[in-house]
Design an enzyme around this catalytic site. Structure first.
Site, PDB file in Angstrom:
ATOM      1  N   ASP A   1      66.207  29.214  72.716  1.00  0.00           N
ATOM      2  CA  ASP A   1      65.952  29.796  71.403  1.00  0.00           C
ATOM      3  C   ASP A   1      64.944  28.924  70.654  1.00  0.00           C
ATOM      4  O   ASP A   1      65.239  27.784  70.310  1.00  0.00           O
ATOM      5  CB  ASP A   1      67.262  29.874  70.596  1.00  0.00           C
TER       6      ASP A   1
ATOM      7  N   TYR B   1      58.996  26.411  64.452  1.00  0.00           N
ATOM      8  CA  TYR B   1      59.453  25.112  64.972  1.00  0.00           C
ATOM      9  C   TYR B   1      58.273  24.289  65.512  1.00  0.00           C
ATOM     10  O   TYR B   1      58.417  23.090  65.748  1.00  0.00           O
ATOM     11  CB  TYR B   1      60.494  25.269  66.092  1.00  0.00           C
TER      12      TYR B   1
ATOM     13  N   LYS C   1      60.660  33.677  67.224  1.00  0.00           N
ATOM     14  CA  LYS C   1      60.826  34.322  65.918  1.00  0.00           C
ATOM     15  C   LYS C   1      59.511  34.340  65.153  1.00  0.00           C
ATOM     16  O   LYS C   1      58.684  33.430  65.285  1.00  0.00           O
ATOM     17  CB  LYS C   1      61.887  33.565  65.088  1.00  0.00           C
TER      18      LYS C   1
ATOM     19  N   HIS D   1      62.323  36.036  61.378  1.00  0.00           N
ATOM     20  CA  HIS D   1      63.052  34.780  61.174  1.00  0.00           C
ATOM     21  C   HIS D   1      63.861  34.793  59.869  1.00  0.00           C
ATOM     22  O   HIS D   1      65.016  34.372  59.838  1.00  0.00           O
ATOM     23  CB  HIS D   1      62.058  33.609  61.177  1.00  0.00           C
TER      24      HIS D   1
ATOM     25  N   ARG E   1      75.208  15.163  76.082  1.00  0.00           N
ATOM     26  CA  ARG E   1      75.691  16.153  75.115  1.00  0.00           C
ATOM     27  C   ARG E   1      75.331  17.572  75.548  1.00  0.00           C
ATOM     28  O   ARG E   1      76.093  18.503  75.330  1.00  0.00           O
ATOM     29  CB  ARG E   1      75.117  15.867  73.731  1.00  0.00           C
TER      30      ARG E   1
ATOM     31  N   ASN F   1      78.123  20.384  75.937  1.00  0.00           N
ATOM     32  CA  ASN F   1      78.035  21.660  75.229  1.00  0.00           C
ATOM     33  C   ASN F   1      77.966  22.846  76.195  1.00  0.00           C
ATOM     34  O   ASN F   1      78.248  23.981  75.802  1.00  0.00           O
ATOM     35  CB  ASN F   1      76.807  21.670  74.306  1.00  0.00           C
TER      36      ASN F   1
HETATM   37  P1  NAD Z   1      73.698  22.518  65.891  1.00  0.00           P
HETATM   38  O1  NAD Z   1      74.902  23.038  65.198  1.00  0.00           O
HETATM   39  O2  NAD Z   1      73.390  22.991  67.260  1.00  0.00           O
HETATM   40  O3  NAD Z   1      73.818  20.928  65.857  1.00  0.00           O
HETATM   41  C1  NAD Z   1      72.867  20.111  66.479  1.00  0.00           C
HETATM   42  C2  NAD Z   1      73.140  18.642  66.157  1.00  0.00           C
HETATM   43  O4  NAD Z   1      74.504  18.323  66.410  1.00  0.00           O
HETATM   44  C3  NAD Z   1      72.327  17.710  67.061  1.00  0.00           C
HETATM   45  O5  NAD Z   1      71.089  17.426  66.472  1.00  0.00           O
HETATM   46  C4  NAD Z   1      73.219  16.481  67.168  1.00  0.00           C
HETATM   47  O6  NAD Z   1      73.007  15.670  66.057  1.00  0.00           O
HETATM   48  C5  NAD Z   1      74.592  17.067  67.082  1.00  0.00           C
HETATM   49  N1  NAD Z   1      75.241  17.314  68.401  1.00  0.00           N
HETATM   50  C6  NAD Z   1      74.833  18.178  69.371  1.00  0.00           C
HETATM   51  N2  NAD Z   1      75.708  18.179  70.394  1.00  0.00           N
HETATM   52  C7  NAD Z   1      76.685  17.301  70.062  1.00  0.00           C
HETATM   53  C8  NAD Z   1      77.872  16.874  70.707  1.00  0.00           C
HETATM   54  N3  NAD Z   1      78.229  17.362  71.892  1.00  0.00           N
HETATM   55  N4  NAD Z   1      78.646  15.964  70.075  1.00  0.00           N
HETATM   56  C9  NAD Z   1      78.302  15.464  68.865  1.00  0.00           C
HETATM   57  N5  NAD Z   1      77.193  15.849  68.177  1.00  0.00           N
HETATM   58  C10 NAD Z   1      76.389  16.753  68.790  1.00  0.00           C
HETATM   59  O7  NAD Z   1      72.452  22.736  64.888  1.00  0.00           O
HETATM   60  P2  NAD Z   1      71.027  23.440  64.927  1.00  0.00           P
HETATM   61  O8  NAD Z   1      70.093  22.768  65.855  1.00  0.00           O
HETATM   62  O9  NAD Z   1      70.648  23.558  63.495  1.00  0.00           O
HETATM   63  O10 NAD Z   1      71.350  24.919  65.449  1.00  0.00           O
HETATM   64  C11 NAD Z   1      71.252  25.311  66.812  1.00  0.00           C
HETATM   65  C12 NAD Z   1      70.077  26.228  67.018  1.00  0.00           C
HETATM   66  O11 NAD Z   1      70.180  27.380  66.163  1.00  0.00           O
HETATM   67  C13 NAD Z   1      68.716  25.629  66.627  1.00  0.00           C
HETATM   68  O12 NAD Z   1      68.249  24.685  67.540  1.00  0.00           O
HETATM   69  C14 NAD Z   1      67.889  26.891  66.528  1.00  0.00           C
HETATM   70  O13 NAD Z   1      67.549  27.352  67.827  1.00  0.00           O
HETATM   71  C15 NAD Z   1      68.877  27.840  65.852  1.00  0.00           C
HETATM   72  N6  NAD Z   1      68.696  27.884  64.376  1.00  0.00           N
HETATM   73  C16 NAD Z   1      68.192  29.022  63.825  1.00  0.00           C
HETATM   74  C17 NAD Z   1      67.995  29.116  62.452  1.00  0.00           C
HETATM   75  C18 NAD Z   1      67.456  30.385  61.871  1.00  0.00           C
HETATM   76  O14 NAD Z   1      67.075  30.403  60.687  1.00  0.00           O
HETATM   77  N7  NAD Z   1      67.390  31.463  62.619  1.00  0.00           N
HETATM   78  C19 NAD Z   1      68.296  28.031  61.624  1.00  0.00           C
HETATM   79  C20 NAD Z   1      68.835  26.868  62.206  1.00  0.00           C
HETATM   80  C21 NAD Z   1      69.032  26.814  63.573  1.00  0.00           C
END
Ligand code: NAD
Length: 279
Positions: free
Chosen positions: A45, A50, A75, A108, A238, A242
Site C-alpha cells: 500500500d 508518500y 492513491k 486519498h 517486526r 506482523n
Molecule cells: P501503523 O499502525 O502500521 O504503525 C506503524 C508503526 O508502529 C511503525 O512505524 C513502528 O513504529 C511501529 N511498529 C510496527 N510494527 C510493530 C511491532 N510489531 N511492534 C511494535 N511496534 C511496531 O501505522 P501507519 O504506518 O500509519 O499505517 C499503516 C499504513 O496505512 C501506512 O503505511 C499506509 O500504507 C496506510 N495509511 C494510510 C493513510 C491514508 O490516509 N489513507 C494514512 C495513514 C496510513
C-alpha cells in the site's frame, strides 16, 4: 503462513494483510519493500504523496515475483483532483511503479472544503480508469458516511473499498458501518495505532494469555472484524511478527474488550477528513 483473500464488490480479490509504506523514506523504500517481500508480503500500500512509488516499483521489478501474485495499491495526490489531473497523476504513478496496471487506485482524501467541494467529478474520472484495466479496482480513502453516500448517489458507481483510520483507540464505527451498508470493505489504516496502543493493559493481558505480542493481538482484532490491514515497519523482525497472525484467533469476548479501548474522536491519530484540506 497463508494470507486469506477477501472478495471485493467488483469480484476482484485482495489479500487481507499487506505492507504499508507511509513515512518510509524514498531512498530506503526499495530495500524495505524487498525485505517485506522476502518475509512473504504480497500486497503493498503506497501513495503518490508518500513520494516513494519509485522505490516500491524498483523492489517489485527486481523481486522476480510474478505480477499476478502481487497486489499493489496507490492513491491520488491531493493536488490532482481535477479530472484531467486524475488521468495525468495516474499515468505518473504507473510510470514510477513501473507497472502496466495497479490493483487498486484510491482517492486519498475527500477534501470537502477544496475544489468547490466537488469530489464527485474526481470520482467519475477515477471510475473511468477501470475501463482499460490499468486500474483493476478503484476506491476511496478517508470518506465519511455522507461523502460516500454522495458519490454513490450521484454516479451509481460503488467504490471497492474505503480506507479509513481504524485501530483499538479509534474504532471509527460510524464510517465502518456505512462502508458495510453499501457493501464495500473497510481498509484500516494505522492498524496498530502507529505503535501507540501496544502497551494498553487490555492488549497486554490478552497477548500474555495467548503467548502472542501486542502488535499481533491488535492486528488479529482487525482480521476478526473482517477488515484489511497493512502495518508498516522498517525492521525485518517486526515485519515477520506482523505477518504471523493467521495461526491463532481471538475469542468474541477478547474482540469486545479491545473494541472497548475506543476513545472516540479523542483517539484519532490523523486528521479529521471533514476538515482536512492540505493540497
Ligand atoms: P501503523 O499502525 O502500521 O504503525 C506503524 C508503526 O508502529 C511503525 O512505524 C513502528 O513504529 C511501529 N511498529 C510496527 N510494527 C510493530 C511491532 N510489531 N511492534 C511494535 N511496534 C511496531 O501505522 P501507519 O504506518 O500509519 O499505517 C499503516 C499504513 O496505512 C501506512 O503505511 C499506509 O500504507 C496506510 N495509511 C494510510 C493513510 C491514508 O490516509 N489513507 C494514512 C495513514 C496510513
Amino acid at each position: 503462513m497463508t494470507v486469506p483473500s477477501l472478495t471485493l464488490n467488483d469480484d476482484h480479490s485482495i489479500p487481507q494483510l499487506g505492507f504499508g509504506v507511509f513515512q518510509v523514506p524514498p531512498d530506503e523504500t526499495s530495500a524495505t519493500v524487498t525485505t517485506a517481500l522476502e518475509v512473504g508480503y504480497r500486497h503493498i500500500d503506497t501513495a503518490q504523496m508518500y513520494g516513494n512509488e519509485k522505490g516500491v516499483g524498483d523492489a517489485l521489478a527486481s523481486s522476480g515475483i510474478a505480477r499476478d501474485e502481487l497486489y499493489v495499491t496507490t492513491k491520488l495526490n491531493n493536488a490532482n483532483h481535477a479530472a484531467d489531473d486524475v488521468r495525468r497523476s495516474f499515468d505518473e504513478s504507473l510510470r514510477d511503479l513501473q507497472l502496466d496496471h495497479v490493483d487498486l487506485f484510491l482517492i486519498h482524501w475527500p477534501l470537502p472544503t477544496q475544489y468547490d467541494g466537488d469530489f464527485v467529478s474526481t470520482w467519475k474520472a477515477m471510475a473511468e480508469l477501470t475501463a482499460d484495466g490499468r486500474a483493476k479496482s478503484v476506491g476511496v480513502s478517508n470518506f465519511e458516511p455522507d461523502h460516500l453516500a454522495r458519490i454513490i448517489d450521484e454516479t451509481g458507481v460503488l467504490p471497492a473499498v474505503n480506507q479509513i483510520e481504524v485501530h483499538p483507540g479509534f474504532n471509527n464505527e460510524a464510517a465502518r458501518a456505512a462502508n458495510a451498508e453499501h457493501g464495500l470493505l473497510t481498509e484500516a489504516w494505522s492498524p496498530i495505532g502507529q505503535g501507540q496502543i501496544l502497551d494498553d493493559p487490555t492488549i497486554v493481558e490478552i497477548a500474555q494469555r495467548l503467548g502472542r505480542t501486542p502488535a499481533q493481538v491488535a492486528l488479529r482484532w482487525h482480521v476478526e472484524r473482517g477488515d484489511i490491514v497493512f502495518p508498516k515497519s522498517m525492521r525485518r523482525e517486526r515485519m515477520q511478527e506482523n505477518f504471523a497472525i493467521f495461526d491463532f484467533e481471538l475469542s468474541p469476548d477478547d474482540v469486545l474488550a479491545i473494541s472497548g479501548m475506543d476513545r472516540g474522536d479523542a483517539g484519532r491519530l490523523g486528521p479529521d477528513p471533514k476538515t482536512f484540506d492540505r493540497i
